[in-house]
Write an enzyme that holds these catalytic residues in place. Structure first.
Site, PDB file in Angstrom:
ATOM      1  N   ASP A  38      27.132  48.481  47.657  1.00 35.12           N
ATOM      2  CA  ASP A  38      27.881  47.283  48.077  1.00 35.12           C
ATOM      3  C   ASP A  38      29.244  47.729  48.571  1.00 35.12           C
ATOM      4  O   ASP A  38      29.587  48.927  48.507  1.00 35.12           O
ATOM      5  CB  ASP A  38      28.023  46.296  46.895  1.00 35.12           C
ATOM      6  CG  ASP A  38      28.115  44.834  47.339  1.00 35.12           C
ATOM      7  OD1 ASP A  38      29.030  44.529  48.131  1.00 35.12           O
ATOM      8  OD2 ASP A  38      27.295  44.008  46.901  1.00 35.12           O
ATOM      9  N   VAL A  58      26.650  48.720  54.712  1.00 32.55           N
ATOM     10  CA  VAL A  58      25.330  48.899  55.330  1.00 32.55           C
ATOM     11  C   VAL A  58      25.379  49.096  56.848  1.00 32.55           C
ATOM     12  O   VAL A  58      24.419  49.554  57.444  1.00 32.55           O
ATOM     13  CB  VAL A  58      24.371  47.733  54.994  1.00 32.55           C
ATOM     14  CG1 VAL A  58      24.045  47.718  53.514  1.00 32.55           C
ATOM     15  CG2 VAL A  58      24.932  46.389  55.461  1.00 32.55           C
ATOM     16  N   ASN A  90      19.255  43.831  50.982  1.00 28.99           N
ATOM     17  CA  ASN A  90      19.642  42.466  50.607  1.00 28.99           C
ATOM     18  C   ASN A  90      21.012  42.051  51.150  1.00 28.99           C
ATOM     19  O   ASN A  90      21.281  40.855  51.291  1.00 28.99           O
ATOM     20  CB  ASN A  90      19.618  42.362  49.069  1.00 28.99           C
ATOM     21  CG  ASN A  90      20.419  41.195  48.551  1.00 28.99           C
ATOM     22  OD1 ASN A  90      19.974  40.053  48.578  1.00 28.99           O
ATOM     23  ND2 ASN A  90      21.651  41.467  48.097  1.00 28.99           N
ATOM     24  N   TYR A 105      23.965  34.011  62.539  1.00 27.42           N
ATOM     25  CA  TYR A 105      23.229  34.341  61.310  1.00 27.42           C
ATOM     26  C   TYR A 105      21.729  34.164  61.526  1.00 27.42           C
ATOM     27  O   TYR A 105      20.924  35.048  61.200  1.00 27.42           O
ATOM     28  CB  TYR A 105      23.731  33.418  60.199  1.00 27.42           C
ATOM     29  CG  TYR A 105      23.083  33.613  58.845  1.00 27.42           C
ATOM     30  CD1 TYR A 105      23.582  34.552  57.951  1.00 27.42           C
ATOM     31  CD2 TYR A 105      21.997  32.833  58.444  1.00 27.42           C
ATOM     32  CE1 TYR A 105      23.005  34.709  56.698  1.00 27.42           C
ATOM     33  CE2 TYR A 105      21.419  32.983  57.198  1.00 27.42           C
ATOM     34  CZ  TYR A 105      21.927  33.920  56.321  1.00 27.42           C
ATOM     35  OH  TYR A 105      21.364  34.075  55.081  1.00 27.42           O
TER      36      TYR A 105
END
Ligand SMILES: NC(=O)c1ccc[n+]([C@@H]2O[C@H](COP(=O)([O-])OP(=O)(O)OC[C@H]3O[C@@H](n4cnc5c(N)ncnc54)[C@H](O)[C@@H]3O)[C@@H](O)[C@H]2O)c1
Length: 262
Positions: free
Chosen positions: A37, A62, A88, A153
Site C-alpha cells: 500500500d 501500484v 485490490n 473510474y
C-alpha cells in the site's frame, strides 16, 4: 487445515478496507500475506498485528514498476515464493466526464488500470515458477455497467475485466487462474468517509448507507468488506475454484440484476 495453507499472497491496497479484510481472512486461512500500500503507517500496523511469521508490509505504489519489482523480491525474501496476488488497490473520483481534467483521468488510470497490468506482469513469472496459483483483480459493479459521474473510474474497471480475460487466456498454460471481483457499494472509506474520521460515528454512518441502498439494492443494504474478502478467498483457494478462470464475479446484493419496481 486452512484453505490457503502454504500459499504466499500479495494483497495491494491492503492497509484498509477490502484489502485489509482480505489480508486478515487469508492469514486466518493459513496463507502468508504481503500487504502492499501507500499508507505505510496503517500497513505496518496491520502486518505487526497479524504477526511477523504470517504477514509483512511493503510500500507499493501500484503504478510504479520499480515498486512491484521490490515487492516481489521482498515477498520471496520473506516467504520464499509468490503464488497469489489480489490486485485490490483503487481510487475513485466523482466528476462529470466533460469536466474531468486530463490529469485526474490519468491518475485514476495509473492506479486502477496500469496498477493491475503491472501487478500481473510482475507476479505471473513468479507464480508460474511456484507451480501455479491465482490472480484476483478487483474491478467493480461500475466495470459491468455505466455510472454517471464516475466516468474515468468506470472506464478503468471495464479495462480491469478485459485485462482479466486476456491474462486468463495467456496464463492458463502456466497454471495461473485469473478472475475479477465486481463489488457494488461496499462500506469502506471509498463509499463511507466516516471510516477516515477518528471522531465519526461509523456505525451511524453505516446505518445511513444501509438506508440509502435499501431501495436501490434488492438485498436492501450496503455490502461489507468481509463479504468481498470471502469471494476473494473462494477465487484464490484452488480447492474451491480450480476450474474457474477469466470471469468477473459480481457481489452487489443484486443491484445489477435489473430494474425492480417492488
Ligand atoms: N467501496 C466500494 O463501494 C467499492 C465498490 C466497487 C469496487 N471497489 C474497489 O475495491 C477496491 C478496494 O477499495 P475499498 O473499498 O477497500 O476502498 P479504500 O479506499 O478503503 O481502499 C483502497 C486502498 O487502496 C490503496 N491505494 C490507493 N492508491 C494506491 C496506490 N497507488 N498503490 C497502492 N495502494 C493504493 C489505499 O491506500 C487503500 O488502502 C478498489 O479497487 C475499489 O475501486 C470498491
Amino acid at each position: 487445515m486452512g484453505k490457503l495453507d502454504g500459499r504466499v499472497v500479495i494483497v495491494t491496497g491492503g492497509a484498509r478496507g477490502q484489502g485489509e479484510q482480505e489480508a486478515r481472512l487469508f492469514v486466518a486461512e493459513g496463507a502468508r500475506v504481503v500487504v502492499g500500500d501507500v499508507l505505510d503507517e496503517q500497513g505496518e500496523a496491520l502486518a505487526k498485528e497479524l504477526g511477523h511469521e504470517r504477514a509483512r508490509y511493503v510500500h507499493l505504489d501500484v503504478g510504479e514498476e520499480a515498486d512491484w519489482a521490490a515487492a516481489v523480491t521482498a515477498t520471496k525474501d520473506a516467504f520464499g515464493a509468490v503464488d497469489g496476488l489480489v490486485n485490490n488497490a483503487g481510487i475513485l473520483r466523482f466528476n462529470e466526464l466533460v469536466k474531468t481534467p486530463l490529469e485526474e483521468f490519468e491518475r485514476i488510470v495509473r492506479v486502477n488500470q496500469t496498477g493491475v497490468f503491472l501487478g500481473i506482469k510482475a507476479t505471473a513469472p513468479e507464480i508460474a515458477a511456484a507451480g501455479g496459483g491465482s490472480i484476483v483483480n478487483t474491478a467493480s459493479y461500475a466495470g459491468m455497467t455505466g455510472m454517471a459521474y464516475i466516468g474515468a473510474y468506470s472506464a478503468t474497471k471495464h479495462a480491469v475485466i478485459g485485462l482479466t480475460r486476456v491474462a486468463a487466456l495467456e496464463l492458463a498454460k502456466r497454471h495461473i487462474r485469473v478472475n475479477a471481483i465486481c463489488p457494488g457499494a461496499i462500506d469502506t472509506a471509498m463509499s463511507n468517509p466516516a471510516h477516515l474520521d477518528p471522531d465519526a460515528d461509523v456505525a451511524k454512518a453505516s446505518r445511513g448507507l444501509d438506508a440509502l441502498y435499501r431501495k436501490l439494492v434488492p438485498l436492501g443494504r450496503v455490502g461489507r468488506a468481509e463479504e468481498v474478502a470471502r469471494l476473494a478467498l473462494f477465487l484464490t483457494a484452488a480447492e474451491d475454484s480450480a476450474y474457474i478462470t477469466g470471469q468477473p464475479f459480481v457481489i452487489d446484493g443484486g443491484w445489477l440484476a435489473g430494474v425492480s419496481t417492488l
